[in-house]
Design an enzyme around this catalytic site. Sequence first.
Site, PDB file in Angstrom:
ATOM      1  N   ARG A 122       0.846  -1.192   0.000  1.00  7.99           N
ATOM      2  CA  ARG A 122       0.000   0.000   0.000  1.00  7.99           C
ATOM      3  C   ARG A 122       0.878   1.238   0.000  1.00  7.99           C
ATOM      4  NH1 ARG A 122      -2.741   1.121   4.551  1.00  7.99           N
ATOM      5  NH2 ARG A 122      -4.254   2.390   3.492  1.00  7.99           N
ATOM      6  N   LYS A 187       3.970  -6.896  11.816  1.00  6.78           N
ATOM      7  CA  LYS A 187       3.232  -7.203  10.582  1.00  6.78           C
ATOM      8  C   LYS A 187       3.556  -8.604  10.064  1.00  6.78           C
ATOM      9  CE  LYS A 187       1.852  -5.026   6.302  1.00  6.78           C
ATOM     10  NZ  LYS A 187       1.435  -3.777   5.738  1.00  6.78           N
ATOM     11  N   ARG A 323      -1.181   4.521  13.283  1.00  9.66           N
ATOM     12  CA  ARG A 323      -0.096   3.975  14.124  1.00  9.66           C
ATOM     13  C   ARG A 323      -0.507   4.155  15.581  1.00  9.66           C
ATOM     14  NH1 ARG A 323       4.465   6.426  10.744  1.00  9.66           N
ATOM     15  NH2 ARG A 323       3.750   5.667   8.754  1.00  9.66           N
TER      16      ARG A 323
HETATM   17  C1  BTN Z   1       0.541  -3.844   2.281  1.00 12.46           C
HETATM   18  O1  BTN Z   1       1.220  -2.856   1.992  1.00 12.46           O
HETATM   19  O2  BTN Z   1       0.348  -4.148   3.452  1.00 12.46           O
HETATM   20  C2  BTN Z   1      -0.096  -4.670   1.201  1.00 12.46           C
HETATM   21  C3  BTN Z   1       0.847  -5.710   0.706  1.00 12.46           C
HETATM   22  C4  BTN Z   1       0.266  -6.590  -0.380  1.00 12.46           C
HETATM   23  C5  BTN Z   1       1.309  -7.510  -0.976  1.00 12.46           C
HETATM   24  C6  BTN Z   1       0.716  -8.493  -1.928  1.00 12.46           C
HETATM   25  S1  BTN Z   1       1.829  -9.791  -2.345  1.00 12.46           S
HETATM   26  C7  BTN Z   1       0.738 -10.349  -3.580  1.00 12.46           C
HETATM   27  C8  BTN Z   1       0.192  -9.124  -4.261  1.00 12.46           C
HETATM   28  N1  BTN Z   1       1.093  -8.670  -5.295  1.00 12.46           N
HETATM   29  C9  BTN Z   1       1.617  -7.484  -5.039  1.00 12.46           C
HETATM   30  O3  BTN Z   1       2.425  -6.883  -5.767  1.00 12.46           O
HETATM   31  N2  BTN Z   1       1.149  -7.023  -3.871  1.00 12.46           N
HETATM   32  C10 BTN Z   1       0.224  -7.952  -3.271  1.00 12.46           C
END
Ligand code: BTN
Length: 326
Positions: A122, A187, A323
């Site tokens: 994100r 996380k 946060r």
């Molecule tokens: C976050 O920032 O918390 C979200 C992370 C999401 C990662 C997943 S891995 C599979 C899919 N492909 C990506 O490029 N991103 C999501």
Amino acid sequence: MSNTTLLPLLADGDFHSGQELADVIGVSRTAVWKQVNRIAAESGIVIESVKGKGYRIPGGIDLLDANLVRDALNERSRSLLTRLDVLDSVDSTNTEVTRWVEQSGSSGLVCSAEQQTAGRGRRGRQWVSPYAGNLYLSLLWEFNQGAAALEGLSLAVGVAVARALRACEVPAVQLKWPNDVLYDGAKLGGILLEMSGDAAGSCKVVIGIGLNVSMPEAAAGAIDQAWTDIRSISTQSPPTRNQLLAELLNELLPLAADFEQQGFARWRDEWLALDAFAGTPVVLHTGSGQLAGVARGVDERGALRFETTTGVQTIYGGEISLRAAQ
Ligand code: BTN
């Protein structure tokens, strides 16, 4: 030679001579040797080299297998799945399923990969995606009633992830609004929904999930927040990534199929029970600044209920992050 051509050949944990590997891949033994050193340094995977025997990964590595995953799906999920590919390496599984839409229809497309070279998180962040350690998957679904009917979908996905982890006997996780899966404040996973199409009608949503299963220290240096992985938190032997992927799909496919009818209301109580920040002083980080308050759960649309001295406001997702107050 690609970064990962070698690893599937060594996944069984047995010795393979440099010549055998070189012949299979079609390069010189020196190129194999260089590749072994590079992969070991980049991925943190231990590759033993013994004179006269060759190379091996002690204990082997647990690679993803689309057939094993398919076999472990329940009947409903199997009927909702239209395509499942497990790739060796891809830029981003979210991007990949989007590329498939033209050839493979619209709903029930699932892509997973051993490695992402440009995994997205994100807020423009990178998602650290080393080979064979974690789980990266994307499900594409087409919805017909416009974006408003999808409010709270990303939170419901968080509940589905928590359920899948519970089914795999991973110790209880919590959720942080809007999209984080946490264990003891660190996380464990993240969810990235990407939407395209008509906001008032038919839209395609890619539900992307990243779960840290066994994060190599070498790769973890690039993570800029407190993190953990399933291997570290498991008190018994952790589930395989194939089991985890199947359980995730057993939760996600029915969720996607039913969400427009059921909406977030059906998921809200479960989300509230998993809320890591309920009643906690927090700071909201927005593009334009920070705001202190107390998190008061979420409403029936999935918006954060955020209490300040002026009362309780509802905050919608977007580029906002939350946060704990220091
Ligand atoms: C976050 O920032 O918390 C979200 C992370 C999401 C990662 C997943 S891995 C599979 C899919 N492909 C990506 O490029 N991103 C999501």
